[in-house]
Design a protein around this motif. Structure first.
Motif, PDB file in Angstrom:
ATOM      1  N   VAL A  93       1.100  -0.657   0.148  1.00 36.88           N
ATOM      2  CA  VAL A  93       0.274  -0.245   0.081  1.00 36.88           C
ATOM      3  C   VAL A  93       1.012   1.448   0.379  1.00 36.88           C
ATOM      4  N   ASP A  94       0.056   1.776  -0.588  1.00 44.09           N
ATOM      5  CA  ASP A  94       1.536   3.559  -0.811  1.00 44.09           C
ATOM      6  C   ASP A  94       0.725   4.550   0.612  1.00 44.09           C
ATOM      7  N   ASP A  95       0.096   4.009   1.203  1.00 45.89           N
ATOM      8  CA  ASP A  95      -0.399   4.772   2.905  1.00 45.89           C
ATOM      9  C   ASP A  95      -1.113   4.072   3.577  1.00 45.89           C
ATOM     10  N   GLU A 119      13.993   0.543   9.879  1.00 45.27           N
ATOM     11  CA  GLU A 119      13.252   1.862   8.635  1.00 45.27           C
ATOM     12  C   GLU A 119      12.893   1.279   7.866  1.00 45.27           C
ATOM     13  N   GLY A 120      12.560   0.246   7.942  1.00 42.56           N
ATOM     14  CA  GLY A 120      12.208  -1.091   6.428  1.00 42.56           C
ATOM     15  C   GLY A 120      10.721  -0.190   6.106  1.00 42.56           C
ATOM     16  N   GLY A 121       9.525   0.080   7.065  1.00 40.08           N
ATOM     17  CA  GLY A 121       8.928   1.043   6.031  1.00 40.08           C
ATOM     18  C   GLY A 121       7.103   0.172   7.824  1.00 40.08           C
ATOM     19  N   LEU A 136      -0.607  -5.473   5.504  1.00 42.19           N
ATOM     20  CA  LEU A 136      -0.187  -4.259   4.452  1.00 42.19           C
ATOM     21  C   LEU A 136       1.248  -3.844   5.124  1.00 42.19           C
ATOM     22  N   TRP A 137       1.724  -3.433   4.057  1.00 38.41           N
ATOM     23  CA  TRP A 137       2.916  -3.092   3.743  1.00 38.41           C
ATOM     24  C   TRP A 137       2.876  -1.586   2.850  1.00 38.41           C
ATOM     25  N   GLU A 138       3.462  -0.407   4.028  1.00 39.05           N
ATOM     26  CA  GLU A 138       3.966   0.325   2.989  1.00 39.05           C
ATOM     27  C   GLU A 138       5.546   0.448   2.909  1.00 39.05           C
ATOM     28  N   ALA A 139       5.849   0.142   1.942  1.00 40.62           N
ATOM     29  CA  ALA A 139       7.179   0.297   1.892  1.00 40.62           C
ATOM     30  C   ALA A 139       8.581   1.451   2.507  1.00 40.62           C
ATOM     31  N   LYS A 140       9.089   1.118   2.862  1.00 39.92           N
ATOM     32  CA  LYS A 140      10.946   2.260   3.249  1.00 39.92           C
ATOM     33  C   LYS A 140      11.927   1.703   2.114  1.00 39.92           C
ATOM     34  N   VAL A 174     -11.659  -2.317  -1.236  1.00 42.88           N
ATOM     35  CA  VAL A 174      -9.530  -2.041  -0.335  1.00 42.88           C
ATOM     36  C   VAL A 174      -8.566  -2.018  -1.630  1.00 42.88           C
ATOM     37  N   PHE A 175      -8.434  -2.590  -2.425  1.00 37.28           N
ATOM     38  CA  PHE A 175      -7.550  -2.486  -3.310  1.00 37.28           C
ATOM     39  C   PHE A 175      -7.594  -2.686  -4.957  1.00 37.28           C
ATOM     40  N   GLY A 176      -8.455  -2.619  -4.804  1.00 36.11           N
ATOM     41  CA  GLY A 176      -9.390  -2.271  -7.097  1.00 36.11           C
ATOM     42  C   GLY A 176      -8.931  -3.732  -7.645  1.00 36.11           C
ATOM     43  N   TRP A 177      -8.823  -4.619  -6.988  1.00 39.35           N
ATOM     44  CA  TRP A 177      -8.782  -6.228  -7.272  1.00 39.35           C
ATOM     45  C   TRP A 177      -9.291  -6.150  -8.174  1.00 39.35           C
ATOM     46  N   GLU A 178      -9.159  -7.166  -9.349  1.00 39.18           N
ATOM     47  CA  GLU A 178     -10.383  -7.906 -10.305  1.00 39.18           C
ATOM     48  C   GLU A 178     -10.041  -9.333 -10.596  1.00 39.18           C
ATOM     49  N   PHE A 179     -11.539  -9.886 -10.725  1.00 39.79           N
ATOM     50  CA  PHE A 179     -11.413 -12.034 -10.430  1.00 39.79           C
ATOM     51  C   PHE A 179     -11.680 -11.940 -11.958  1.00 39.79           C
ATOM     52  N   SER A 180     -10.797 -13.538 -12.273  1.00 33.95           N
ATOM     53  CA  SER A 180     -11.325 -13.320 -13.119  1.00 33.95           C
ATOM     54  C   SER A 180     -11.662 -15.531 -13.004  1.00 33.95           C
TER      55      SER A 180
END
Length: 288
Positions: A93-95, A119-121, A136-140, A174-180
Motif C-alpha cells: 500500500v502507498d499509505d 527503517e523498513g516501512g 498491509l505493507w507500506e514500504a520504505k 479495498v485494493f482494486g482487485w479484479e477476479f476472473s
C-alpha cells in the motif's frame, strides 16, 4: 546526489504497486529452530532486522543476499506469545493509514494499526469480513520480496475460503482487485501490474504469457481464490517454488516437518507441508 553505483542498485530493486502482494513472513515460538528448518529446506540465509536486546526477533530470509521473506518471534523461546503459527501474506500500500481506513469502511477490521518497522516501512494487520487475516505493507527501505518464483523463493499466495464469490467485493473495494473465473480457480488481477513488471524486472512478460492456453490478463495476476479443501482452515495460503518436489518433501521429513499430501498436475508437482512448529505451506515444482 547518488553515485552511478547507487543508481544501479536502486534500478535493480523490485518494487510493488499498491494492491500487489509483496511480502510473506511467519511468526514462530522458536525463531532459531524455524530458521534452521527453512535454511535446510529452502537454502535461506538470514539478516537480523531487530536490534540486540529487543524482546522480538525478525530475521529477513535471503537467497544470494536478496530478500525473500522473514521468520519472526520471541527473542527467547517461550518468552512471548505467538497467536498462531502460520505464514502471513502482505499487500503493498502507498499509505498505511489510508489503507487501514478503507479496510474499516469496507467492513473489515484493523487488528494492529499502522506500526513502524524500523527503517523498513510500516505494517498493518487486518481481518477481512470473514475474519481472515492479511497484512498491509507500506514500504520504505524494504521494498518487498526481491526474489520470487525461483527455487527457494515465494511463488504466490492464494485465498482459500468457503465461499469464493462472497470474498471478492471486499478485496475489490479495498485494493482494486479484479477476479476472473478460469474454470479450475478464480484468478486475482491487479490491472496494470503486467505493464509494471515489463517496465521494471520482467521485460518479456507479455510475450511469454501470450501463448495458447494462458488465461487472458495473466500478466496482471497476483494469486488465486479457491474453495477450501476438506480439513483445511480458511485463510491466505503461501506457496514456495522448489527445484524438486520429492527431494524437498524428503528434506522436510528429515528436519521434523510433515508432508500432508502430494499432488501431480500437468504443470506442477506440489507438496502440502507443515513445518515442525505448525505453519503450513505448499512446495511447488514447475514442470515447464
Amino acid at each position: 546526489m547518488q553515485s552511478e553505483m547507487e543508481e544501479d542498485v536502486v534500478a535493480q530493486q523490485r518494487t510493488y504497486p499498491e494492491g500487489v502482494t509483496s511480502w510473506v513472513d511467519t511468526e514462530q515460538p522458536d525463531v532459531e529452530a524455524a530458521a534452521d528448518f527453512y535454511r535446510g529446506v529452502m537454502g535461506w540465509s538470514y539478516a537480523e532486522a531487530t536490534p540486540p536486546g529487543a524482546p522480538f526477533r525478525y530475521l529477513v530470509a535471503q537467497l544470494d543476499g536478496k530478500d525473500v521473506g522473514a521468520v519472526g518471534g520471541p527473542a527467547s523461546p517461550g518468552r512471548g506469545e505467538v497467536a498462531g503459527t502460520r505464514w502471513n501474506t502482505y499487500v503493498a500500500v502507498d499509505d498505511a493509514d489510508a489503507a487501514a481506513a478503507r479496510i474499516e469502511q469496507a467492513g473489515g477490521f484493523v487488528v494492529q494499526p499502522p506500526t513502524v518497522a524500523g527503517e523498513g516501512g510500516r505494517s498493518v494487520l487486518v481481518r477481512d469480513p470473514q475474519g481472515l487475516e492479511i497484512g498491509l505493507w507500506e514500504a520504505k527501505r524494504r521494498l518487498g520480496a526481491q526474489v520470487t518464483n525461483a527455487p527457494g523463493a515465494w511463488n504466490f499466495s492464494d485465498l482459500h475460503v468457503e465461499d469464493p464469490e462472497a470474498a471478492q467485493p471486499f478485496y475489490s473495494s479495498v485494493f482494486g482487485w479484479e477476479f476472473s473465473d478460469v474454470g479450475f480457480a478464480t484468478m486475482i488481477r491487479v490491472p496494470g501490474y503486467g505493464d509494471h513488471l515489463a517496465a521494471t524486472v520482467d521485460p518479456d512478460i507479455h510475450e511469454r504469457q501470450s501463448g495458447v492456453g494462458v488465461p487472458p490478463g495473466f500478466a496482471d495476476a497476483i494469486g488465486w481464490v479457491a474453495p477450501v479443501t476438506p480439513g483445511e482452515a480458511p485463510g491466505w495460503h503461501v506457496t514456495f517454488a522448489v527445484a524438486d518436489r520429492d527431494a524437498t518433501a524428503d528434506r522436510v521429513a528429515e528436519l521434523g516437518g510433515t508432508v500432508l499430501r502430494t499432488d501431480d498436475g500437468d504443470w506442477t508437482h506440489t507438496a502440502l507441508v507443515r513445518d515442525p512448529q505448525g505453519a503450513v505451506f505448499t512446495a511447488s515444482q514447475f514442470l515447464g
